[in-house]
Design an enzyme around this catalytic site. Structure first.
Site, PDB file in Angstrom:
ATOM      1  N   ASP A 164      42.541  73.975 125.705  1.00 21.82           N
ATOM      2  CA  ASP A 164      41.357  73.847 124.858  1.00 21.82           C
ATOM      3  C   ASP A 164      40.159  73.574 125.760  1.00 21.82           C
ATOM      4  OD1 ASP A 164      39.656  73.329 122.509  1.00 21.82           O
ATOM      5  OD2 ASP A 164      41.556  73.152 121.445  1.00 21.82           O
ATOM      6  N   HIS A 240      37.461  78.018 122.217  1.00 23.83           N
ATOM      7  CA  HIS A 240      38.233  76.879 122.752  1.00 23.83           C
ATOM      8  C   HIS A 240      38.690  77.130 124.191  1.00 23.83           C
ATOM      9  CE1 HIS A 240      38.490  74.377 119.115  1.00 23.83           C
ATOM     10  NE2 HIS A 240      38.460  75.528 118.461  1.00 23.83           N
ATOM     11  N   GLU A 308      37.697  78.937 115.251  1.00 24.20           N
ATOM     12  CA  GLU A 308      36.411  78.375 115.670  1.00 24.20           C
ATOM     13  C   GLU A 308      35.836  79.039 116.915  1.00 24.20           C
ATOM     14  OE1 GLU A 308      37.086  73.841 114.013  1.00 24.20           O
ATOM     15  OE2 GLU A 308      37.679  74.263 116.060  1.00 24.20           O
TER      16      GLU A 308
HETATM   17  C1  TNX Z   1      39.981  71.743 113.921  1.00 21.51           C
HETATM   18  S1  TNX Z   1      42.507  73.284 113.361  1.00 21.51           S
HETATM   19  C2  TNX Z   1      40.460  72.400 115.036  1.00 21.51           C
HETATM   20  C3  TNX Z   1      40.840  71.614 116.214  1.00 21.51           C
HETATM   21  C4  TNX Z   1      40.473  70.162 116.079  1.00 21.51           C
HETATM   22  C5  TNX Z   1      40.823  69.673 114.691  1.00 21.51           C
HETATM   23  C6  TNX Z   1      40.562  68.210 114.489  1.00 21.51           C
HETATM   24  C7  TNX Z   1      41.865  74.175 114.338  1.00 21.51           C
HETATM   25  C8  TNX Z   1      42.472  75.458 114.381  1.00 21.51           C
HETATM   26  N1  TNX Z   1      40.792  73.731 115.049  1.00 21.51           N
HETATM   27  O1  TNX Z   1      40.268  72.173 117.373  1.00 21.51           O
HETATM   28  O2  TNX Z   1      41.154  69.425 117.045  1.00 21.51           O
HETATM   29  O3  TNX Z   1      40.082  70.412 113.744  1.00 21.51           O
HETATM   30  O4  TNX Z   1      41.075  67.743 113.268  1.00 21.51           O
END
Ligand code: TNX
Length: 508
Positions: A164, A240, A308
């Site tokens: 990440d 990420h 994301e």
């Molecule tokens: C969302 S779930 C994210 C993570 C974070 C998390 C914290 C997801 C696919 N992405 O990068 O750690 O929320 O709750």
């Protein structure tokens, strides 16, 4: 599960012999590890022609682990396990370990069990836990212990979130900087961003690092196999990826020459704007990483993230704008294109590809892709209706990084929430809105332990228990009676876990 309690008892003691001639070493090794060693039972093999105190019979398809059903009988003359596969026999061993944990110790030695017949099979086949080892690295020994905890409650999937923005945790041959640079950050933000003055990062002043070598992964994979757990490795892309970009800036979207803006490994939480570019060399890098992952993780699945991914840099970078034009893409369609490219490479290796639900936002995704529905149930509904298998992981019910109680002041700092035990216990993985003909596409669910605010193994255990007990039951046998679970069985398990040094969150 069905259980018929008999009236008599049976005492299992050190003289108990074992006949497991139809079972593999994996089953007998597990029996010795989770029952033999802790209880001081040697389980000598029964002599030919004599009947054993404990017999384990694998009835049919020993080579496939898809049949998880087993029967366990405690009779006047011994204990019998009948299972459809090695994995199912391993579940039976874990059940026997639980029965023994509740058995009365005999003054003369041994444990007195009630006679019973038990027939058991899971409701869902995907029962897992996700551990984020990027935001805070978790030592190998703890990963092995985490696998033990999963297996004890019949979870069979360990999803490892290996990379990440805040840290790259896997050694990749040919890319030493991924771990030399990407596995290290100089400090870490403390507290919630919302509590911080603008642009002023309050940090802990100490570096954080760690990664798994190929030898470490071999240990983890070997232990997972020994416990009947399949590892699903995740390399999250094309977002990420800030740690990789810190290691190899040409993977990113900033122009060479603007060196002062190049990002280091991220030291704050939240979503990074530093995402991969779409150059051929970057795609080749992703393929090399996939090759490296496939080489060390033998499982059936590969998770490619896909969540994301802000498109800001794809819009503003002149280099990426040119590349998008060349490919006939827009910033909106680029993410699906990217996933298609890398997923094809994973499929060429014979892997099933998984992605978070953002991957169903764009164009149609390739057949065979499994979707993890995390934002809510919508991604899962869409994917299941479009013919894809789904794992339901909605933050509302499966994000174990959320507070367990409503009074945040009395809980260790967490990312948000709350998600309490009862809510997890009431989780129904099949969305009510899903038409019956698509329901078999819901493979199951898993809990997620994102570790932004979880710094130590002890804290992982605290966030995991007792909530993992609730999800384990929902996924295996289906929810039972609230009071029986919450008031009677949870305290028993928390006490047993504590006896073994595992400290969950006490209380309701
Ligand atoms: C969302 S779930 C994210 C993570 C974070 C998390 C914290 C997801 C696919 N992405 O990068 O750690 O929320 O709750």
């Amino acid at each position: 599960m069905s259980i018929d309690l008999g009236s008599g008892t049976y005492v299992l003691d050190a003289a108990a012999t074992l006949d497991a001639s139809t079972a593999g070493r994996r089953v007998t090794d597990l029996l010795r590890a989770v029952i033999g060693e802790p209880m001081g039972l040697a389980f000598p093999e029964s002599a030919t022609g004599t009947s054993a105190a404990v017999s384990i019979m694998i009835t049919d398809n020993a080579e496939t682990d898809t049949d998880e059903a087993y029967r366990l009988e405690v009779a006047a003359d011994g204990i019998g396990i009948h299972a459809g596969s090695e994995l199912a026999a391993m579940h039976a061993v874990q059940t026997l370990a639980q029965l023994l944990a509740g058995a009365a110790r005999e003054p003369a030695g041994g444990w007195r069990l009630p006679q019973l017949r038990l027939a058991d099979a899971p409701r869902f086949r995907w029962r897992g836990g996700m551990l984020d080892v990027s935001r805070h690295f978790m030592p190998v020994e703890f990963v092995l212990h985490f696998i033990d905890l999963l297996a004890a409650y019949k979870f069979t999937v360990l999803h490892l979130h290996l990379t990440d923005d805040q840290g790259w945790r896997l050694e990749v041959p040919g890319y030493p900087r991924l771990t030399d640079v990407g596995a290290w950050r100089p400090h870490t933000a403390i507290g919630h961003a919302r509590d911080q003055p603008d642009d002023h990062e309050i940090h802990d002043g100490t570096s954080h690092s760690g990664y798994y070598s190929a030898a470490d992964i071999e240990r983890i994979v070997g232990h997972a196999w020994a416990r009947g757990v399949e590892i699903v490795p995740e390399i999250d892309m094309p977002g990420h990826m800030q740690a990789a970009i810190a290691a190899y800036p040409t993977l990113g979207n900033l122009e060479p020459g603007s060196l002062e803006q190049l990002p280091g490994v991220r030291t704050q939480w939240g979503i990074s704007e530093h995402v991969l570019n779409l150059e051929p060399e970057t795609m080749a890098f992703c393929r090399d990483v996939i090759d490296a992952v496939v080489a060390v993780f033998p499982g059936r699945y590969l998770h490619l993230g896909g969540d994301e991914c802000p498109t800001e840099q794809w819009r503003t970078s002149p280099q990426t704008t040119r590349r998008l034009a060349e490919l006939g893409l827009t910033p909106e369609t680029a993410q699906s294109w990217f996933l298609d490219e890398v997923a094809q490479h994973a499929r060429d290796h014979g892997r099933r590809v998984l992605g978070w639900d953002e991957i169903v936002d764009g164009a149609a995704i390739p057949a065979g892709t499994v979707v993890m529905s995390w934002r809510d149930e919508q991604g899962g509904l869409r994917a299941a209706r479009a013919g894809h298998e789904v794992v339901m992981t909605p933050a509302s019910h499966t994000y174990f990084d959320h507070y367990q109680g409503t009074d945040e002041a009395t809980e260790p700092l967490a990312i948000g929430g709350p998600l309490d035990l009862r809510t997890v216990y009431h989780y129904e993985p099949i969305p009510a809105a899903l038409e019956p003909e698509f329901r078999s596409r819901v493979l199951g669910s898993q809990f997620q332990i994102w570790t932004e605010y979880i710094q130590t193994p002890e804290q992982v255990e605290y966030m995991m228990f007792p909530r993992a007990l609730a999800l384990a039951e929902v996924l295996w046998s289906g929810r039972g009676d609230d009071a029986d679970f919450l008031d009677r069985r949870v305290p028993i398990h928390l006490a047993r876990l504590a006896d073994n040094g595992v400290h969950g969150r006490p209380g309701p």
